[in-house]
Scaffold this active site. Structure first.
Site, PDB file in Angstrom:
ATOM      1  N   GLY A  11       1.212  -1.008   0.150  1.00  0.00           N
ATOM      2  CA  GLY A  11      -0.122  -0.130   0.069  1.00  0.00           C
ATOM      3  C   GLY A  11       0.513   1.187   0.266  1.00  0.00           C
ATOM      4  O   GLY A  11       1.616   1.206   0.644  1.00  0.00           O
ATOM      5  N   ARG A  72       0.688  -4.914  -5.037  1.00  0.00           N
ATOM      6  CA  ARG A  72       0.811  -6.161  -4.074  1.00  0.00           C
ATOM      7  C   ARG A  72       1.164  -7.224  -4.874  1.00  0.00           C
ATOM      8  O   ARG A  72       0.063  -7.561  -5.834  1.00  0.00           O
ATOM      9  CB  ARG A  72      -0.468  -6.196  -3.488  1.00  0.00           C
ATOM     10  CG  ARG A  72      -0.802  -5.065  -2.284  1.00  0.00           C
ATOM     11  CD  ARG A  72      -1.866  -5.352  -1.301  1.00  0.00           C
ATOM     12  NE  ARG A  72      -2.239  -4.143  -0.940  1.00  0.00           N
ATOM     13  CZ  ARG A  72      -1.269  -3.799   0.678  1.00  0.00           C
ATOM     14  NH1 ARG A  72      -0.565  -4.016   0.655  1.00  0.00           N
ATOM     15  NH2 ARG A  72      -2.621  -2.766   1.311  1.00  0.00           N
ATOM     16  N   ASP A 103       5.371  -4.469   6.264  1.00  0.00           N
ATOM     17  CA  ASP A 103       5.944  -5.383   6.572  1.00  0.00           C
ATOM     18  C   ASP A 103       6.411  -6.479   6.236  1.00  0.00           C
ATOM     19  O   ASP A 103       7.257  -7.372   5.483  1.00  0.00           O
ATOM     20  CB  ASP A 103       5.854  -6.292   7.660  1.00  0.00           C
ATOM     21  CG  ASP A 103       4.337  -6.321   7.966  1.00  0.00           C
ATOM     22  OD1 ASP A 103       3.848  -6.159   6.922  1.00  0.00           O
ATOM     23  OD2 ASP A 103       3.850  -6.848   9.571  1.00  0.00           O
ATOM     24  N   THR A 125       4.573   3.143   5.777  1.00  0.00           N
ATOM     25  CA  THR A 125       2.531   2.195   5.251  1.00  0.00           C
ATOM     26  C   THR A 125       2.252   3.666   6.328  1.00  0.00           C
ATOM     27  O   THR A 125       2.632   3.711   7.457  1.00  0.00           O
ATOM     28  CB  THR A 125       3.395   0.599   6.194  1.00  0.00           C
ATOM     29  OG1 THR A 125       1.602   0.727   6.509  1.00  0.00           O
ATOM     30  CG2 THR A 125       3.541   0.359   6.914  1.00  0.00           C
ATOM     31  N   ASP A 127      -0.209   1.910   8.149  1.00  0.00           N
ATOM     32  CA  ASP A 127      -0.171   2.257   9.654  1.00  0.00           C
ATOM     33  C   ASP A 127       0.567   2.145  10.599  1.00  0.00           C
ATOM     34  O   ASP A 127       0.418   1.635  12.161  1.00  0.00           O
ATOM     35  CB  ASP A 127      -0.741   0.636   9.408  1.00  0.00           C
ATOM     36  CG  ASP A 127      -1.351   0.103   7.806  1.00  0.00           C
ATOM     37  OD1 ASP A 127      -2.536   0.701   7.248  1.00  0.00           O
ATOM     38  OD2 ASP A 127      -0.590  -0.996   7.364  1.00  0.00           O
ATOM     39  N   ASP A 129       2.899   0.271  11.218  1.00  0.00           N
ATOM     40  CA  ASP A 129       2.977  -1.102  12.377  1.00  0.00           C
ATOM     41  C   ASP A 129       4.190  -1.808  12.727  1.00  0.00           C
ATOM     42  O   ASP A 129       4.127  -3.437  12.650  1.00  0.00           O
ATOM     43  CB  ASP A 129       2.069  -1.970  11.795  1.00  0.00           C
ATOM     44  CG  ASP A 129       1.560  -1.856  10.233  1.00  0.00           C
ATOM     45  OD1 ASP A 129       2.811  -1.257   9.220  1.00  0.00           O
ATOM     46  OD2 ASP A 129       1.001  -3.455  10.452  1.00  0.00           O
ATOM     47  N   ARG A 171      -5.334  -1.620   9.309  1.00  0.00           N
ATOM     48  CA  ARG A 171      -4.686  -3.427   9.095  1.00  0.00           C
ATOM     49  C   ARG A 171      -5.246  -3.675  10.206  1.00  0.00           C
ATOM     50  O   ARG A 171      -6.140  -3.586  11.008  1.00  0.00           O
ATOM     51  CB  ARG A 171      -3.577  -3.503   8.575  1.00  0.00           C
ATOM     52  CG  ARG A 171      -4.082  -5.114   7.519  1.00  0.00           C
ATOM     53  CD  ARG A 171      -2.134  -5.339   7.380  1.00  0.00           C
ATOM     54  NE  ARG A 171      -1.664  -4.461   5.768  1.00  0.00           N
ATOM     55  CZ  ARG A 171      -2.447  -4.840   4.753  1.00  0.00           C
ATOM     56  NH1 ARG A 171      -3.133  -6.202   4.514  1.00  0.00           N
ATOM     57  NH2 ARG A 171      -2.016  -3.916   3.858  1.00  0.00           N
TER      58      ARG A 171
HETATM   59  O1  F6P Z   1      -1.795  -1.178   5.181  1.00  0.00           O
HETATM   60  C1  F6P Z   1      -1.922   0.164   4.457  1.00  0.00           C
HETATM   61  C2  F6P Z   1      -3.186   0.157   3.980  1.00  0.00           C
HETATM   62  O2  F6P Z   1      -4.228   1.079   3.302  1.00  0.00           O
HETATM   63  C3  F6P Z   1      -3.907  -0.677   5.466  1.00  0.00           C
HETATM   64  O3  F6P Z   1      -4.475   0.205   6.436  1.00  0.00           O
HETATM   65  C4  F6P Z   1      -5.687  -1.004   4.502  1.00  0.00           C
HETATM   66  O4  F6P Z   1      -5.835  -2.993   5.791  1.00  0.00           O
HETATM   67  C5  F6P Z   1      -5.182  -1.758   3.727  1.00  0.00           C
HETATM   68  O5  F6P Z   1      -3.694  -1.013   3.584  1.00  0.00           O
HETATM   69  C6  F6P Z   1      -5.784  -1.482   2.729  1.00  0.00           C
HETATM   70  O6  F6P Z   1      -4.852  -2.760   1.511  1.00  0.00           O
HETATM   71  P1  F6P Z   1      -5.844  -2.465  -0.991  1.00  0.00           P
HETATM   72  O7  F6P Z   1      -5.772  -0.763  -0.800  1.00  0.00           O
HETATM   73  O8  F6P Z   1      -5.255  -3.253  -1.294  1.00  0.00           O
HETATM   74  O9  F6P Z   1      -6.843  -2.556  -0.629  1.00  0.00           O
END
Ligand code: F6P
Length: 319
Positions: A11, A72, A103, A125, A127, A129, A171
């Site tokens: 992300g 991803r 991560d 990120t 998050d 985290d 997340r």
């Molecule tokens: O890791 C960043 C993040 O925005 C999280 O907060 C969220 O759960 C996830 O990515 C959403 O991912 P995507 O954009 O692939 O739906």
């Protein structure tokens, strides 16, 4: 080390561009050539690699998103995919790689390092985290986006005397919810790191309602449940109608804050130094305002911890 590569993965987060700029400029400052890998690990597998010059990273420090794009990539979780990546890097004569991401991205970087290709991880990120660093690039900007939204919701909530549940990203981590709740003066903050008691939240809301408070804001981290679900529970326990706002991907965009730009510049530059020093297999981070570096294993053998003192404080301040 003569040629290094840089990629962003997972992300995106505001400040990734500032980190890319720091990597490119620092590397050129040290007479290295730099190559951008476009589209994360998927781009790496496909050989989407181009040389970057000083000017390639001009005018990006203030932009959200990532100029190198992101993805991803399931294939990169396999040994086969990773070997394809190494092949591409070798084909371009690249000796080391800076990976900016979360991560999941670090897992890929660790795998490449174990295959003999040195990588350094930079925490990007929203998050917040990643174990081992007190801040990740993008968290501060995302937080300010959430605060901006909460302030606006509060205006309309007060006008109409309404209760709002605001669902935020993160997340499995509650950092965005906790910091936003504290900074936004929320009545309750619901995060994955702590069990919540719906009756306790209901009592709190009723008490503030009786005191004449015209708005109530409850922040819920997506790692706990959907805002809709919590809203139903609150309505059942209080009898109050409840509105829900899901902030979603708005939290991932926008111009990075000054804090994120400075953090990204410091961490991106340090990542290049580590590659020059021959220290692959490490992640960079920030602790007590000092740039640190540590083994990828430290990331995977530790849990991200959230500052529970802040939870306690937010409860004390929202009585
Ligand atoms: O890791 C960043 C993040 O925005 C999280 O907060 C969220 O759960 C996830 O990515 C959403 O991912 P995507 O954009 O692939 O739906």
């Amino acid at each position: 080390m003569k040629k290094i590569g840089v990629l962003t993965s997972g992300g995106d987060s505001p400040g990734m561009n500032a980190a890319i700029r720091a990597v490119v400029r620092k590397a050129i400052y040290h007479n290295l050539e730099v190559y951008g890998v476009y589209g994360g690990y998927l781009g790496l597998i496909n050989g989407n690699i181009k040389k970057l010059e000083l000017g390639s990273v001009g005018d990006i420090i203030h932009r959200g998103g990532t100029m190198l794009y992101s993805a991803r990539c399931e294939e990169f979780k396999t040994k086969e995919g990773q070997l394809k990546g190494v092949e591409q890097l070798k084909k371009h004569g690249i000796d080391g790689l800076v990976v900016i991401g979360g991560d999941g991205s670090y897992r890929g970087a660790k795998a490449l390092t174990e295959l003999g290709f040195p990588c350094v991880g930079v925490p990007g990120t929203i998050d917040n985290d990643i174990p081992g660093t007190e801040h990740t690039i993008g968290f501060d900007t995302a937080l300010n986006t959430v605060i901006d939204a909460i302030d606006k919701i509060r205006d309309t909530a007060s006008s109409h005397e309404r209760t709002f549940v605001v669902e935020v990203m993160g997340r499995n981590a509650g950092d965005i919810a906790l910091w936003a709740g504290l900074a936004g003066g929320a009545e309750a903050i619901v995060i994955p790191e702590e069990n919540y008691d719906i009756n306790e939240i209901a009592d709190r809301l009723k008490r503030s309602h009786e005191r004449g408070k015209r708005h109530s804001i409850i922040i819920v981290a997506e790692g706990v449940c959907r805002g809709e679900e919590l809203s139903k529970q609150i309505t059942e326990a209080t009898g109050f109608a409840t509105w829900v706002t899901v902030l979603g991907h708005v939290q991932r965009g926008g111009s990075p804050s000054a804090f994120d730009r400075v953090l990204a510049s410091r961490l991106g530059a340090r990542a290049v130094e580590l590659l020059i020093e021959g220290k692959g297999g490490r992640a960079v981070g920030i602790r007590k305002n000092q740039v640190v570096d540590y083994d990828f294993d430290e990331v995977f053998s530790n849990e991200h911890t959230l500052d529970l003192e802040l939870c306690k404080l937010s409860k004390e301040l929202s009585i």
